[in-house]
Design a protein around this motif. Structure first.
Motif, PDB file in Angstrom:
ATOM      1  N   TYR A  28      61.840  57.602 -45.362  1.00  0.00           N
ATOM      2  CA  TYR A  28      62.965  57.120 -44.561  1.00  0.00           C
ATOM      3  C   TYR A  28      63.705  58.301 -43.944  1.00  0.00           C
ATOM      4  O   TYR A  28      63.824  59.360 -44.570  1.00  0.00           O
ATOM      5  CB  TYR A  28      63.970  56.367 -45.432  1.00  0.00           C
ATOM      6  CG  TYR A  28      63.459  55.133 -46.130  1.00  0.00           C
ATOM      7  CD1 TYR A  28      62.303  54.470 -45.717  1.00  0.00           C
ATOM      8  CD2 TYR A  28      64.167  54.615 -47.213  1.00  0.00           C
ATOM      9  CE1 TYR A  28      61.872  53.325 -46.383  1.00  0.00           C
ATOM     10  CE2 TYR A  28      63.733  53.472 -47.875  1.00  0.00           C
ATOM     11  CZ  TYR A  28      62.588  52.837 -47.458  1.00  0.00           C
ATOM     12  OH  TYR A  28      62.164  51.700 -48.121  1.00  0.00           O
ATOM     13  N   ALA A  71      69.469  53.122 -42.166  1.00  0.00           N
ATOM     14  CA  ALA A  71      68.953  51.780 -42.460  1.00  0.00           C
ATOM     15  C   ALA A  71      67.644  51.816 -43.235  1.00  0.00           C
ATOM     16  O   ALA A  71      66.790  50.948 -43.047  1.00  0.00           O
ATOM     17  CB  ALA A  71      68.759  51.021 -41.148  1.00  0.00           C
ATOM     18  N   GLY A  72      67.450  52.823 -44.074  1.00  0.00           N
ATOM     19  CA  GLY A  72      66.161  52.924 -44.760  1.00  0.00           C
ATOM     20  C   GLY A  72      65.037  52.868 -43.755  1.00  0.00           C
ATOM     21  O   GLY A  72      63.983  52.286 -44.004  1.00  0.00           O
ATOM     22  N   MET A  73      65.266  53.493 -42.603  1.00  0.00           N
ATOM     23  CA  MET A  73      64.302  53.370 -41.508  1.00  0.00           C
ATOM     24  C   MET A  73      63.122  54.324 -41.710  1.00  0.00           C
ATOM     25  O   MET A  73      63.307  55.527 -41.865  1.00  0.00           O
ATOM     26  CB  MET A  73      64.972  53.639 -40.165  1.00  0.00           C
ATOM     27  CG  MET A  73      64.071  53.282 -38.991  1.00  0.00           C
ATOM     28  SD  MET A  73      64.812  53.692 -37.404  1.00  0.00           S
ATOM     29  CE  MET A  73      66.019  52.384 -37.238  1.00  0.00           C
ATOM     30  N   THR A  74      61.939  53.752 -41.729  1.00  0.00           N
ATOM     31  CA  THR A  74      60.729  54.537 -41.938  1.00  0.00           C
ATOM     32  C   THR A  74      60.417  55.386 -40.704  1.00  0.00           C
ATOM     33  O   THR A  74      60.455  54.888 -39.583  1.00  0.00           O
ATOM     34  CB  THR A  74      59.554  53.585 -42.232  1.00  0.00           C
ATOM     35  OG1 THR A  74      59.900  52.795 -43.366  1.00  0.00           O
ATOM     36  CG2 THR A  74      58.264  54.344 -42.497  1.00  0.00           C
ATOM     37  N   GLY A 134      60.220  43.163 -37.489  1.00  0.00           N
ATOM     38  CA  GLY A 134      60.441  44.501 -36.934  1.00  0.00           C
ATOM     39  C   GLY A 134      60.275  45.653 -37.912  1.00  0.00           C
ATOM     40  O   GLY A 134      60.651  46.779 -37.601  1.00  0.00           O
ATOM     41  N   THR A 135      59.710  45.368 -39.089  1.00  0.00           N
ATOM     42  CA  THR A 135      59.596  46.433 -40.098  1.00  0.00           C
ATOM     43  C   THR A 135      58.141  46.898 -40.233  1.00  0.00           C
ATOM     44  O   THR A 135      57.218  46.273 -39.714  1.00  0.00           O
ATOM     45  CB  THR A 135      60.089  45.944 -41.475  1.00  0.00           C
ATOM     46  OG1 THR A 135      59.226  44.900 -41.930  1.00  0.00           O
ATOM     47  CG2 THR A 135      61.519  45.438 -41.397  1.00  0.00           C
ATOM     48  N   THR A 136      57.960  47.976 -40.987  1.00  0.00           N
ATOM     49  CA  THR A 136      56.626  48.537 -41.181  1.00  0.00           C
ATOM     50  C   THR A 136      55.692  47.567 -41.898  1.00  0.00           C
ATOM     51  O   THR A 136      54.478  47.685 -41.782  1.00  0.00           O
ATOM     52  CB  THR A 136      56.698  49.851 -41.990  1.00  0.00           C
ATOM     53  OG1 THR A 136      57.454  49.623 -43.171  1.00  0.00           O
ATOM     54  CG2 THR A 136      57.363  50.958 -41.187  1.00  0.00           C
ATOM     55  N   ASP A 178      71.858  48.516 -41.328  1.00  0.00           N
ATOM     56  CA  ASP A 178      71.280  47.189 -41.487  1.00  0.00           C
ATOM     57  C   ASP A 178      72.332  46.289 -42.153  1.00  0.00           C
ATOM     58  O   ASP A 178      73.107  46.762 -42.979  1.00  0.00           O
ATOM     59  CB  ASP A 178      70.030  47.319 -42.369  1.00  0.00           C
ATOM     60  CG  ASP A 178      69.115  46.116 -42.307  1.00  0.00           C
ATOM     61  OD1 ASP A 178      69.587  45.022 -41.995  1.00  0.00           O
ATOM     62  OD2 ASP A 178      67.914  46.289 -42.601  1.00  0.00           O
ATOM     63  N   LYS A 228      59.908  40.828 -43.272  1.00  0.00           N
ATOM     64  CA  LYS A 228      61.056  40.989 -42.372  1.00  0.00           C
ATOM     65  C   LYS A 228      60.622  41.496 -40.999  1.00  0.00           C
ATOM     66  O   LYS A 228      59.857  42.452 -40.876  1.00  0.00           O
ATOM     67  CB  LYS A 228      62.029  41.976 -43.019  1.00  0.00           C
ATOM     68  CG  LYS A 228      63.262  42.293 -42.216  1.00  0.00           C
ATOM     69  CD  LYS A 228      64.231  43.045 -43.110  1.00  0.00           C
ATOM     70  CE  LYS A 228      65.302  43.763 -42.348  1.00  0.00           C
ATOM     71  NZ  LYS A 228      66.171  44.516 -43.264  1.00  0.00           N
ATOM     72  N   PHE A 263      68.311  44.698 -38.400  1.00  0.00           N
ATOM     73  CA  PHE A 263      67.488  45.914 -38.363  1.00  0.00           C
ATOM     74  C   PHE A 263      66.805  46.078 -37.005  1.00  0.00           C
ATOM     75  O   PHE A 263      66.759  47.177 -36.436  1.00  0.00           O
ATOM     76  CB  PHE A 263      66.445  45.860 -39.483  1.00  0.00           C
ATOM     77  CG  PHE A 263      65.570  47.075 -39.514  1.00  0.00           C
ATOM     78  CD1 PHE A 263      66.075  48.306 -39.911  1.00  0.00           C
ATOM     79  CD2 PHE A 263      64.244  47.004 -39.115  1.00  0.00           C
ATOM     80  CE1 PHE A 263      65.272  49.444 -39.922  1.00  0.00           C
ATOM     81  CE2 PHE A 263      63.429  48.134 -39.134  1.00  0.00           C
ATOM     82  CZ  PHE A 263      63.953  49.353 -39.533  1.00  0.00           C
ATOM     83  N   ASP A 310      59.348  46.771 -48.468  1.00  0.00           N
ATOM     84  CA  ASP A 310      59.611  48.103 -49.018  1.00  0.00           C
ATOM     85  C   ASP A 310      59.778  48.033 -50.538  1.00  0.00           C
ATOM     86  O   ASP A 310      60.582  47.230 -51.039  1.00  0.00           O
ATOM     87  CB  ASP A 310      60.880  48.689 -48.393  1.00  0.00           C
ATOM     88  CG  ASP A 310      60.709  48.957 -46.905  1.00  0.00           C
ATOM     89  OD1 ASP A 310      60.282  48.032 -46.177  1.00  0.00           O
ATOM     90  OD2 ASP A 310      61.001  50.077 -46.463  1.00  0.00           O
ATOM     91  N   ARG A 313      58.361  55.084 -33.375  1.00  0.00           N
ATOM     92  CA  ARG A 313      59.820  55.249 -33.360  1.00  0.00           C
ATOM     93  C   ARG A 313      60.183  56.672 -32.950  1.00  0.00           C
ATOM     94  O   ARG A 313      61.144  56.871 -32.194  1.00  0.00           O
ATOM     95  CB  ARG A 313      60.396  54.913 -34.737  1.00  0.00           C
ATOM     96  CG  ARG A 313      60.261  53.427 -35.076  1.00  0.00           C
ATOM     97  CD  ARG A 313      60.711  53.143 -36.498  1.00  0.00           C
ATOM     98  NE  ARG A 313      60.575  51.720 -36.810  1.00  0.00           N
ATOM     99  CZ  ARG A 313      60.607  51.222 -38.033  1.00  0.00           C
ATOM    100  NH1 ARG A 313      60.770  52.044 -39.066  1.00  0.00           N
ATOM    101  NH2 ARG A 313      60.485  49.932 -38.236  1.00  0.00           N
ATOM    102  N   PHE A 345      69.910  45.547 -46.615  1.00  0.00           N
ATOM    103  CA  PHE A 345      68.699  46.216 -47.094  1.00  0.00           C
ATOM    104  C   PHE A 345      69.033  46.824 -48.456  1.00  0.00           C
ATOM    105  O   PHE A 345      69.343  47.998 -48.583  1.00  0.00           O
ATOM    106  CB  PHE A 345      68.245  47.277 -46.082  1.00  0.00           C
ATOM    107  CG  PHE A 345      66.933  47.952 -46.437  1.00  0.00           C
ATOM    108  CD1 PHE A 345      65.795  47.212 -46.676  1.00  0.00           C
ATOM    109  CD2 PHE A 345      66.844  49.332 -46.514  1.00  0.00           C
ATOM    110  CE1 PHE A 345      64.582  47.821 -46.998  1.00  0.00           C
ATOM    111  CE2 PHE A 345      65.640  49.961 -46.831  1.00  0.00           C
ATOM    112  CZ  PHE A 345      64.509  49.199 -47.065  1.00  0.00           C
TER     113      PHE A 345
HETATM  114  N1  GLN Z   1      61.615  50.753 -44.062  1.00  0.00           N
HETATM  115  C1  GLN Z   1      61.330  49.584 -43.305  1.00  0.00           C
HETATM  116  C2  GLN Z   1      61.170  49.927 -41.849  1.00  0.00           C
HETATM  117  O1  GLN Z   1      61.658  50.925 -41.414  1.00  0.00           O
HETATM  118  C3  GLN Z   1      62.375  48.484 -43.493  1.00  0.00           C
HETATM  119  C4  GLN Z   1      63.779  48.940 -43.229  1.00  0.00           C
HETATM  120  C5  GLN Z   1      64.804  47.834 -43.284  1.00  0.00           C
HETATM  121  O2  GLN Z   1      64.494  46.657 -43.412  1.00  0.00           O
HETATM  122  N2  GLN Z   1      66.068  48.213 -43.171  1.00  0.00           N
HETATM  123  O3  GLN Z   1      60.562  49.228 -41.119  1.00  0.00           O
END
Ligand code: GLN
Length: 228
Positions: free
Chosen positions: A189, A72-75, A122-124, A15, A120, A55, A161, A80, A18
């Motif tokens: 993540y 990317a701290g992606m959940t 596209g995020t959770t 990202d 933000k 992201f 987050d 997904r 983030f």
């Molecule tokens: N964890 C959140 C998600 O996956 C946001 C991740 C981010 O903004 N990089 O949607």
């Protein structure tokens, strides 16, 4: 599992912003994801180049093979997991509601019915907000823009987050914002790979080794101030 021989360096998507997982500081990308990935790459003997992007673009980039991994701290979530492969989860988080410091009307997501909420794209958090009535949801590709919207009064709350919100509050000079309500929607993540990538399992094993050796805890402490 060491020595994954590769012709050219891996392309590692991250990202653009983030905090504190990845962000630009003095012209260089730094953060928890960056350090953790670097430790894994060293363990596996992998060369790589970082490819920062919005992201929202990371999953498509994995699907087309334009990046070999996304950090990317992606959940980890079902929608997904249907299109990419996640390695073993590396961080437990949740969502937090943030309001201006002088806010008295909002104490949780139940109070958002007539409020404007920023988060933000596209995020959770976007999925989460679908479950609660609001007046309006404003979406930004970069969370800094959502924070700014809250500051200028264009939004009444930001949901995002928890580690990102808490880091933002912790690094402010003056207390202009605060969190309200509980930690919402526990989530984890994971580093994400194109489906079928042989790297995924190697990265999971390496990550577990770093967790077992204490190396993970050191990186965690550097960015979050405490041990996990
Ligand atoms: N964890 C959140 C998600 O996956 C946001 C991740 C981010 O903004 N990089 O949607």
């Amino acid at each position: 599992v060491s020595g994954v021989a590769l012709a050219k360096p891996l392309v590692v998507g991250c990202d653009t912003n983030f905090m504190p997982f990845e962000f630009k500081k003095d012209g260089k990308y730094v953060g928890f994801d960056i350090d953790l990935w670097d430790a894994i790459a060293k363990d596996l003997g992998l060369e790589y180049t970082l490819q920062p992007m919005d992201f929202n673009g990371l999953i498509p980039a994995l699907q087309t093979g334009n990046v070999d991994v996304a950090i990317a701290g992606m959940t980890v979530k079902s929608k997904r997991e249907e299109v990419v492969d996640f390695a073993y989860p590396y961080y437990d988080a949740g969502l937090t509601l943030m309001v201006r410091a002088d806010e008295t009307r909002i104490s949780g997501v139940e109070d958002l019915k007539d409020k404007v909420v920023a988060t933000k794209l596209g995020t959770t958090s976007v999925d989460f907000l679908k479950k609660y009535p609001t007046k309006e949801v404003k979406l930004f590709p970069n969370i800094d823009a959502a924070y700014m919207e809250l500051g200028t009064g264009g939004a009444d709350a930001v949901i995002f987050d928890s580690p990102a919100i808490l880091y933002y509050i912790r690094t402010r000079e003056t207390a202009t914002v605060k969190t309200v309500g509980p930690l919402y929607q526990g989530q984890s993540y994971g580093f994400a790979f194109p489906q079928g990538s042989p790297l995924r399992e190697k990265v999971s094993i390496s990550l577990l080794k770093l967790m077992e050796s204490g190396a993970y805890n050191q990186i965690y402490k550097k960015w979050f101030g405490t041990e996990p």
